[in-house]
Design a protein around this motif. Structure first.
Motif, short mmCIF file in Angstrom:
data_model
loop_
_atom_site.label_atom_id
_atom_site.label_comp_id
_atom_site.label_asym_id
_atom_site.label_seq_id
_atom_site.Cartn_x
_atom_site.Cartn_y
_atom_site.Cartn_z
N VAL A 115 30.02 32.48 48.17
CA VAL A 115 29.41 33.81 48.30
C VAL A 115 27.91 33.72 48.06
O VAL A 115 27.11 34.27 48.83
CB VAL A 115 30.08 34.82 47.34
CG1 VAL A 115 29.28 36.11 47.26
CG2 VAL A 115 31.52 35.10 47.77
N ILE A 116 27.51 33.02 47.01
CA ILE A 116 26.07 32.89 46.72
C ILE A 116 25.35 32.21 47.88
O ILE A 116 24.33 32.71 48.37
CB ILE A 116 25.85 32.11 45.40
CG1 ILE A 116 26.30 32.96 44.20
CG2 ILE A 116 24.39 31.70 45.25
CD1 ILE A 116 26.32 32.20 42.88
N ARG A 117 25.89 31.09 48.34
CA ARG A 117 25.23 30.37 49.44
C ARG A 117 25.21 31.20 50.71
O ARG A 117 24.21 31.23 51.43
CB ARG A 117 25.93 29.03 49.68
CG ARG A 117 25.65 28.04 48.54
CD ARG A 117 26.24 26.70 48.78
NE ARG A 117 25.49 26.08 49.86
CZ ARG A 117 25.96 25.07 50.58
NH1 ARG A 117 27.14 24.59 50.35
NH2 ARG A 117 25.24 24.54 51.54
N GLY A 118 26.29 31.88 51.01
CA GLY A 118 26.34 32.71 52.21
C GLY A 118 25.33 33.85 52.15
O GLY A 118 24.64 34.13 53.13
N PHE B 61 26.10 41.30 46.66
CA PHE B 61 26.38 40.48 45.49
C PHE B 61 26.91 41.34 44.35
O PHE B 61 27.84 40.93 43.64
CB PHE B 61 25.14 39.69 45.05
CG PHE B 61 25.48 38.60 44.08
CD1 PHE B 61 26.25 37.51 44.46
CD2 PHE B 61 25.04 38.66 42.77
CE1 PHE B 61 26.58 36.50 43.57
CE2 PHE B 61 25.36 37.65 41.87
CZ PHE B 61 26.13 36.58 42.27
N ALA B 62 26.35 42.52 44.16
CA ALA B 62 26.85 43.43 43.13
C ALA B 62 28.29 43.82 43.41
O ALA B 62 29.13 43.86 42.49
CB ALA B 62 25.97 44.68 43.04
N ASP B 63 28.63 44.09 44.67
CA ASP B 63 30.01 44.41 45.03
C ASP B 63 30.94 43.23 44.74
O ASP B 63 32.04 43.40 44.24
CB ASP B 63 30.12 44.80 46.51
CG ASP B 63 29.47 46.13 46.82
OD1 ASP B 63 29.20 46.91 45.87
OD2 ASP B 63 29.21 46.39 48.01
N PHE B 64 30.47 42.03 45.06
CA PHE B 64 31.26 40.84 44.78
C PHE B 64 31.49 40.68 43.28
O PHE B 64 32.60 40.39 42.83
CB PHE B 64 30.59 39.59 45.35
CG PHE B 64 31.28 38.33 44.95
CD1 PHE B 64 32.53 38.01 45.48
CD2 PHE B 64 30.71 37.47 44.03
CE1 PHE B 64 33.19 36.85 45.10
CE2 PHE B 64 31.35 36.32 43.64
CZ PHE B 64 32.60 36.00 44.17
N LEU B 65 30.44 40.89 42.48
CA LEU B 65 30.59 40.76 41.03
C LEU B 65 31.58 41.78 40.47
O LEU B 65 32.31 41.49 39.53
CB LEU B 65 29.24 40.89 40.33
CG LEU B 65 28.28 39.73 40.50
CD1 LEU B 65 26.95 40.02 39.81
CD2 LEU B 65 28.89 38.43 40.02
N ALA B 66 31.62 42.97 41.08
CA ALA B 66 32.60 43.98 40.64
C ALA B 66 34.02 43.47 40.87
O ALA B 66 34.90 43.67 40.02
CB ALA B 66 32.37 45.30 41.37
#
Length: 186
Positions: A153-156, A174-179
């Protein structure tokens, strides 16, 4: 037997640090002159200390990568009393912000380079370098096996950011992913 001049490692190190600083600010030069100017020396002395232009470029990339690994590794390290998703949020902000962007730009270009003649194994090492700190941090939420997913996710999102420049959209994603990551830790 005539005595030649002995190479001085501290001078070589100072020159290399200046070349890294220049490359992070301006990219890798096509010629040696910008490195000579940045390091306050001559192209002849660069060749004396590093052998060839490509050898200097390789050393510059490796030193820049060492700096990045130390700094980003620290950013990704778990902190006592801080939930790991918060650590990742802070790391993302710094890595994609003004201070981290030169590293992303330099190594993004290297990753895209078709031949990768300066660093043939870069793609692999650029991926595996980050798995350990992520696994260690994710262990705090009981999910070290998510390290590959988090890294992807970070690299993408970094590639998306480099391609589009849409910072707020990448930050939101990224915030949505962290949730979702926070939910996965429960």
């Amino acid at each position: 037997m005539p005595m030649g001049r002995h190479k001085q490692p501290e001078i070589r190190d100072r020159i290399l640090d200046a070349c890294v600083d220049h490359a992070l600010a301006h990219g890798l030069p096509g010629r040696l002159e910008p490195f000579a100017t940045a390091s306050g020396t001559s192209t002849r002395m660069l060749i004396y200390h590093f052998g060839t232009r490509d050898a200097l470029l390789r050393e510059t990339l490796k030193r820049a990568r060492q700096r990045q690994r130390e700094w980003f590794g620290e950013l990704l390290s778990a902190r006592p009393g801080q939930p790991y998703p918060d650590t990742l949020r802070r790391a993302w902000q710094v890595m994609t912000g003004p201070a981290g962007r030169p590293f992303l730009t330099m190594f993004g270009k290297l990753r895209e380079e078709a031949g990768q003649q300066l660093w043939p194994d870069f793609r692999r090492s650029a991926t595996t370098d980050w798995l350990r700190p992520l696994e260690d941090g994710l262990r705090g939420i009981g999910r070290p096996e998510l390290a590959t997913l988090v890294l992807a996710v970070i690299r993408g999102l970094i590639m998306d950011l480099e391609a589009t420049g849409e910072v707020s959209r990448a930050d939101r994603a990224f915030a949505d992913f962290l949730a979702t990551l926070t939910t996965a830790g429960r």
